[in-house]
Design a protein around this motif. Structure first.
Motif, PDB file in Angstrom:
ATOM      1  N   THR A  87       6.512   9.106   7.035  1.00 16.98           N
ATOM      2  CA  THR A  87       5.698   8.991   8.244  1.00 16.98           C
ATOM      3  C   THR A  87       6.265   9.896   9.338  1.00 16.98           C
ATOM      4  N   GLU A  88       7.582   9.901   9.447  1.00 15.18           N
ATOM      5  CA  GLU A  88       8.231  10.697  10.478  1.00 15.18           C
ATOM      6  C   GLU A  88       8.235  12.175  10.123  1.00 15.18           C
ATOM      7  N   LYS A 136       7.234   5.267  19.653  1.00  8.17           N
ATOM      8  CA  LYS A 136       6.113   5.454  18.734  1.00  8.17           C
ATOM      9  C   LYS A 136       5.974   4.206  17.878  1.00  8.17           C
ATOM     10  N   TYR A 165       7.541  -0.669  15.913  1.00  5.28           N
ATOM     11  CA  TYR A 165       7.729   0.499  16.763  1.00  5.28           C
ATOM     12  C   TYR A 165       9.165   0.994  16.704  1.00  5.28           C
ATOM     13  N   ASP A 170      -0.084  -1.919   7.612  1.00  3.24           N
ATOM     14  CA  ASP A 170      -0.915  -0.909   8.252  1.00  3.24           C
ATOM     15  C   ASP A 170      -2.180  -1.522   8.872  1.00  3.24           C
ATOM     16  N   LYS A 173       0.837  -1.203   0.000  1.00  2.00           N
ATOM     17  CA  LYS A 173       0.000   0.000   0.000  1.00  2.00           C
ATOM     18  C   LYS A 173       0.866   1.244   0.000  1.00  2.00           C
TER      19      LYS A 173
HETATM   20  P1  ADP Z   1       3.261  -0.361   5.290  1.00  4.23           P
HETATM   21  O1  ADP Z   1       4.529   0.078   4.661  1.00  4.23           O
HETATM   22  O2  ADP Z   1       2.583  -1.488   4.579  1.00  4.23           O
HETATM   23  O3  ADP Z   1       2.304   0.754   5.543  1.00  4.23           O
HETATM   24  P2  ADP Z   1       4.853  -0.699   7.677  1.00  4.23           P
HETATM   25  O4  ADP Z   1       5.365  -2.037   8.046  1.00  4.23           O
HETATM   26  O5  ADP Z   1       5.773   0.302   7.146  1.00  4.23           O
HETATM   27  O6  ADP Z   1       3.607  -0.951   6.716  1.00  4.23           O
HETATM   28  O7  ADP Z   1       4.163  -0.055   8.948  1.00  4.23           O
HETATM   29  C1  ADP Z   1       3.350  -0.785   9.780  1.00  4.23           C
HETATM   30  C2  ADP Z   1       2.923   0.057  10.940  1.00  4.23           C
HETATM   31  O8  ADP Z   1       4.073   0.429  11.684  1.00  4.23           O
HETATM   32  C3  ADP Z   1       2.262   1.353  10.543  1.00  4.23           C
HETATM   33  O9  ADP Z   1       0.890   1.205  10.452  1.00  4.23           O
HETATM   34  C4  ADP Z   1       2.621   2.287  11.681  1.00  4.23           C
HETATM   35  O10 ADP Z   1       1.689   2.154  12.714  1.00  4.23           O
HETATM   36  C5  ADP Z   1       3.939   1.747  12.162  1.00  4.23           C
HETATM   37  N1  ADP Z   1       5.041   2.562  11.632  1.00  4.23           N
HETATM   38  C6  ADP Z   1       5.331   2.829  10.346  1.00  4.23           C
HETATM   39  N2  ADP Z   1       6.417   3.593  10.226  1.00  4.23           N
HETATM   40  C7  ADP Z   1       6.851   3.835  11.485  1.00  4.23           C
HETATM   41  C8  ADP Z   1       7.965   4.557  12.049  1.00  4.23           C
HETATM   42  N3  ADP Z   1       8.852   5.186  11.284  1.00  4.23           N
HETATM   43  N4  ADP Z   1       8.079   4.570  13.386  1.00  4.23           N
HETATM   44  C9  ADP Z   1       7.217   3.926  14.167  1.00  4.23           C
HETATM   45  N5  ADP Z   1       6.163   3.241  13.704  1.00  4.23           N
HETATM   46  C10 ADP Z   1       5.973   3.170  12.384  1.00  4.23           C
END
Ligand code: ADP
Ligand code: MG
Length: 917
Positions: free
Chosen positions: A416-417, A467, A452, A569, A333
């Motif tokens: 995201t960050e 986070k 996380y 996600d 996604k």
């Molecule tokens: P995707 O790339 O399919 O969206 P990810 O594995 O990157 O899935 O992310 C899964 C979940 O991890 C996200 O829904 C979010 O809650 C969390 N996440 C994503 N990026 C970060 C980050 N940089 N730091 C902390 N948590 C994150």
């Protein structure tokens, strides 16, 4: 600093010793001048590329085809019989064939190799106190390299810092289990596999992070010494070419049997054995589609080039074919279907909902409290402390930065960050000053597997900020901070409601928490944040779907290809985005969660992967099971991926697709195809090109084989009837090679046909030559036989000159062939619309060049005396040329009939999947 790199490992020295030897600095890295100087001394960090195999061998291998043996032997016998011209022509033609084949192969190999080279490997280094991404080949000894999971180790490194670092060294040691790395000095005389404080070039980081100093580059590295050079052999064989090879072997035996039979029967009937030998050779030559292998290679190579122009780089040739037959595309996604442009729009903290205005990463916008009557109002007296703390957590527990160029803001790092930094900036919280006042002592970076990230910060009481996904955090939280900034127990029901509310709007939800650390804590580990966290709040960010991806999803569906979203996600977020993109097959989006899938047995899973549109909270390791389940249902699967743990799934998928921009090196290495723009639309484009390749190959077969069929029938029947052969082996060679190639090669350049993406995928079990294609070939073959035989017999009886009769038969065949070629090509369709609508010729003008060239060659073939001697042809008079044009007329209805029994653009069969919308 050694003037020359010694062939030694530095595993027995301590970190300070190594740093001293290389005159490096772990805090700041090398300076720019120092890098430039070392660069002069040590050169690029790049192994010399050795050409795969010598050219002469590649050329000789062209003769290593069963069909060519026959020709070489036939030439030998002719020479033995004293017909030296004949022998010379046969050999000459085989050599021309080998040259064409060789040049085409070399071109195709070159094209694929240079595409692969254009994708550079990057690495992260510390130079002049800054962390930079640079091409791996720019590294010099003494550089400080930062490794993270998914990286390919760019040079030999002595490790100085590690965090759960694991490296897969199988390429070097053959050991398939990743090695745990450390930094302590080791005894001098231990084997490579035991030097756990080293990271060797060419191996892959499978887990954790590390920092190391470059101690060897280019050919002084361990791999460099083993191989001295990188052999870059491109493999041009694909399932299709192997099918062709098998087909020609079977054909060979058939031909040998038939030729022997012809020979023996003829002798038995009292024919001269010279006549029978000529018949047998002519039969063998006629039945062999000599031009086909070259056409296959050219078509595949053109497909590769076209895909590259549309942002899909093919790393393994079989993917071109698989793309044409893809039935399911599983796509990530974030970043592939969506823009990866995150903006925080909603915050939940202290039991209150807040709205954030503004767009992109610009700090323009504000944060307001959402009232129950759904009006939002600004704050009168400062930010609520809990909201502020939630925003601060987002900024501190963060490895990315924002960059402003002119008026546009962008993220360096993870989008995201970046969104979190922007959200805080809207409340006047500045990243630089926060980072300065709460300096970071340690961090656990984000890994998809854990979902996380955590950081430890200095202060009167050191504090840990965490986070991550809601699921990964809430189970670790024992309490939350309420509106009055007092700690209360965490209410899971209320939290769940808040999450759902954000996720249903398609927002990506991140949870934030903190924990007080021990007074003198300097590092953190996963165990430190297992329990007793204090929940701070949620931030929800929008990541809009890519408009072109929406169109591509739609295009796939009209082409009967299922699109499935696979994501780490939240299920509700994924479902909403899938709905907006129109991914669902039925009314509702069918979604599964990773945990659900984990509980299923293989049969249930196979059903779930067929029904499901969305697979959320999927761990990368589950992707492999998803691919296998789909394949067990007979699907041809394209799968995208970018992480370290995606590699097994990418290898298993029929078209493993990695991201060229965002992906890890491990994923790229495992993939069959790379997307240079990380965009789902490019997968769809590649499928389109893959289908075009297959269609053009089918056209080439439909064009070539009927001539072989017609020729063989002619020889067989004439030989059995003991009549003069209407066409000699040399002339057949001319037709099958020279004439066929000039007319067929342009077919490989044909553009895609209009209805191409309105047809269902081809059945993966479908043979190359389907029933209807076979009927087409036989029908046209029969026509060709009547044509050759008829014209020859008629001309022989009217002119009494056998050379003229043969020449006329050949010319007539070629003219009829032109009509047939037009009937299966896009040019034909284009010509029809020129006649009907007086429009311009837009499609496949290169075919015109092919046809003109073919006619010119035919003219030379019969009118030039040299050719008359070589090929036993005769010059034709103008009225004889006119007679040769006549068969074009009956070819018109015949070609229409052939298109009726076997539509060249494929049949738009009703497909169950197409009717679901
Ligand atoms: P995707 O790339 O399919 O969206 P990810 O594995 O990157 O899935 O992310 C899964 C979940 O991890 C996200 O829904 C979010 O809650 C969390 N996440 C994503 N990026 C970060 C980050 N940089 N730091 C902390 N948590 C994150
Ligand atoms: Mg991600």
């Amino acid at each position: 600093m050694p003037a020359q790199l010694q062939f030694r490992s530095y595993h027995d020295l301590t970190s300070p010793e190594v740093t001293k030897v290389f005159d490096s600095n772990l805090k700041t890295g090398l300076t720019a001048e120092e890098v430039a100087r070392r660069y002069e001394t040590y050169g690029w960090n790049q192994l010399p590329v050795k050409p795969g195999r010598p050219a002469w061998l590649g050329f000789l291998l062209q003769f290593n085809q069963p069909l060519l043996y026959i020709l070489l032997i036939a030439g030998g016998v002719k020479a033995f019989l004293g017909s030296w011209t004949n022998a010379a022509v046969i050999w000459g033609v085989t050599i021309i064939n080998a040259v064409i084949g060789y040049v085409q192969e070399a071109k195709a190999e070159g094209a694929i190799a240079s595409l692969a080279k254009a994708v550079t490997t990057e690495t992260t280094v510390l130079r002049e106190g800054q962390t930079l991404r640079i091409p791996s080949q720019d590294l010099v000894p003494g550089d400080v390299v930062l490794l993270t999971s998914g990286d390919k180790v760019p040079a030999d490194l002595r490790l100085m810092k590690t965090r759960s670092l694991q490296i897969d060294e199988s390429a070097l040691t053959g050991e398939s289990v990743p090695v745990d790395k450390s930094i302590q000095p080791l005894p001098e005389d231990i084997s490579l596999a035991e030097r756990t404080n080293m990271a060797y070039a060419g191996s892959f980081v499978t887990f954790g992070q590390g920092t190391g100093i470059v101690v060897a580059t280019a050919d002084t590295t361990e791999v460099g010494q083993i191989s001295q050079s990188m052999t870059q052999r491109v493999n041009l064989s694909t399932p299709l070419t192997r099918k062709f090879a098998k087909f020609s072997r079977i054909l060979l035996y058939g031909i040998l049997a038939l030729a022997t039979l012809t020979f023996v029967i003829g002798l038995g009937q009292g024919e001269s054995w010279i006549y029978m030998f000529e018949a047998a050779v002519a039969l063998a030559v006629s039945a062999i589609p000599e031009g086909l292998p070259a056409v296959v290679t050219i078509t595949l190579a053109i497909g590769v080039n076209r895909m590259a122009r549309r942002h899909a780089i093919i790393r393994k040739l079989p993917a071109v074919e698989a793309l044409g037959g893809a039935t399911v595309i599983c796509s990530d996604k974030t970043g592939t279907l969506t823009e990866n442009q995150m903006t925080v729009q909603a915050i939940y903290a202290g039991g209150e909902h807040y709205e954030v205005s503004g767009s992109g990463y610009s700090p323009k916008g504000d944060i307001r409290l959402t009232r129950r009557d759904s009006s939002a109002e600004p704050f009168e007296d400062g930010l609520p402390p809990i909201l502020e703390e939630c925003l601060i957590a987002g900024v501190l527990c963060n490895d990315s930065q924002l960059k402003q160029t002119d008026d546009t803001w962008s993220v360096v790092g993870d989008p995201t960050e970046g969104a979190l930094i922007t959200a805080a900036a809207k409340a006047s919280l500045n990243q630089a000053s926060l980072a300065a006042s709460r300096s970071r002592l340690d961090a656990i970076p984000f890994e998809s597997q854990y979902q996380y990230m955590a950081t430890l910060h200095d202060g009167v009481v050191p504090v840990i900020y965490v986070k991550g996904s809601v699921e990964s955090l809430t189970s670790r939280c024992s309490q939350m901070i309420g509106h009055d900034h007092q700690k209360t127990v965490l209410d899971p029901v209320q939290l769940e409601k808040a999450v759902e509310q954000m996720a249903e709007q398609g927002l990506r939800v991140l949870a934030f928490a903190k924990k007080e650390a021990h007074a003198h804590q300097h590092s953190i580990d996963h165990e430190d944040i297992e329990t007793d966290l204090t929940f701070l709040g949620l931030q929800g960010m929008i990541d809009p779907p890519r408009p072109e991806a929406i169109a591509a999803v739609h295009a796939c569906q009209s082409a009967g290809i299922q699109v499935k979203m696979i994501t780490g996600d939240h299920i509700a977020t994924a479902r909403t985005i899938a709905h907006r993109m129109g991914i669902q097959k039925a009314e509702q989006v069918v979604a599964f969660e990773g945990q659900q899938l984990a509980r299923m047995d293989d049969r249930q899973l196979a059903q779930a992967v067929e029904d499901g549109d969305v697979f959320a909270r999927v761990a990368p390791t589950q992707k492999l099971r998803l691919v296998e389940a789909l394949q067990s249902k007979g699907e041809v699967v394209a799968m995208t991926g970018d992480g370290v743990n995606d590699a097994p799934a990418l290898k298993q998928a029929d078209i493993g697709t990695a991201m060229g921009k965002g992906g890890t090196e491990v994923a790229r290495e495992a993939a069959d195809m790379l997307l240079t723009d990380d965009n789902f639309a490019s997968v769809e484009a590649a499928v389109e090109e893959g289908r075009t390749v297959y269609q053009n190959l089918r056209k080439a077969i439909a064009f070539l084989l009927p001539v072989n069929g017609g020729e063989s029938m002619t020889i067989l029947i004439s030989a059995f009837l003991a009549r003069d052969l209407p066409i000699l082996s040399l002339q057949i060679l001319w037709l099958n090679l020279i004439n066929s190639l000039t007319m067929t090669v342009p077919l490989a350049f044909e553009p895609k046909s209009n209805g191409l993406m309105q047809q269902p995928p081809r059945n993966p079990n479908e043979p190359l030559i389907t029933g209807r294609l076979l009927r087409r070939i036989l029908t046209v073959s029969l026509f060709n036989w009547i044509l050759i035989f008829g014209i020859f017999e008629w001309a022989k009886s009217t002119t009494g000159d056998i050379a003229i009769a043969r020449t006329m038969a050949i010319q007539a065949l070629v003219f009829a062939r032109i009509v047939y070629l037009l009937s299966i090509s896009q040019l034909g369709i284009s010509l029809l619309s020129v006649i009907r609508h007086r429009s311009k010729i837009t499609r496949a003008p290169i075919l015109i060049v092919g046809i003109v060239a073919a006619v010119a060659l035919q003219f030379i073939f019969s009118q030039w005396s040299v050719m008359n001697t070589l090929f036993e042809t005769a010059p034709l008079a103008p009225e004889q040329w006119l007679v040769c044009l006549l068969p074009m007329l009956p070819m018109v209805p015949l070609a229409i009939f052939a298109n009726f029994i076997d539509p060249p653009q494929g049949k738009a069969v009703a497909h169950p999947r197409l009717n679901m919308h």
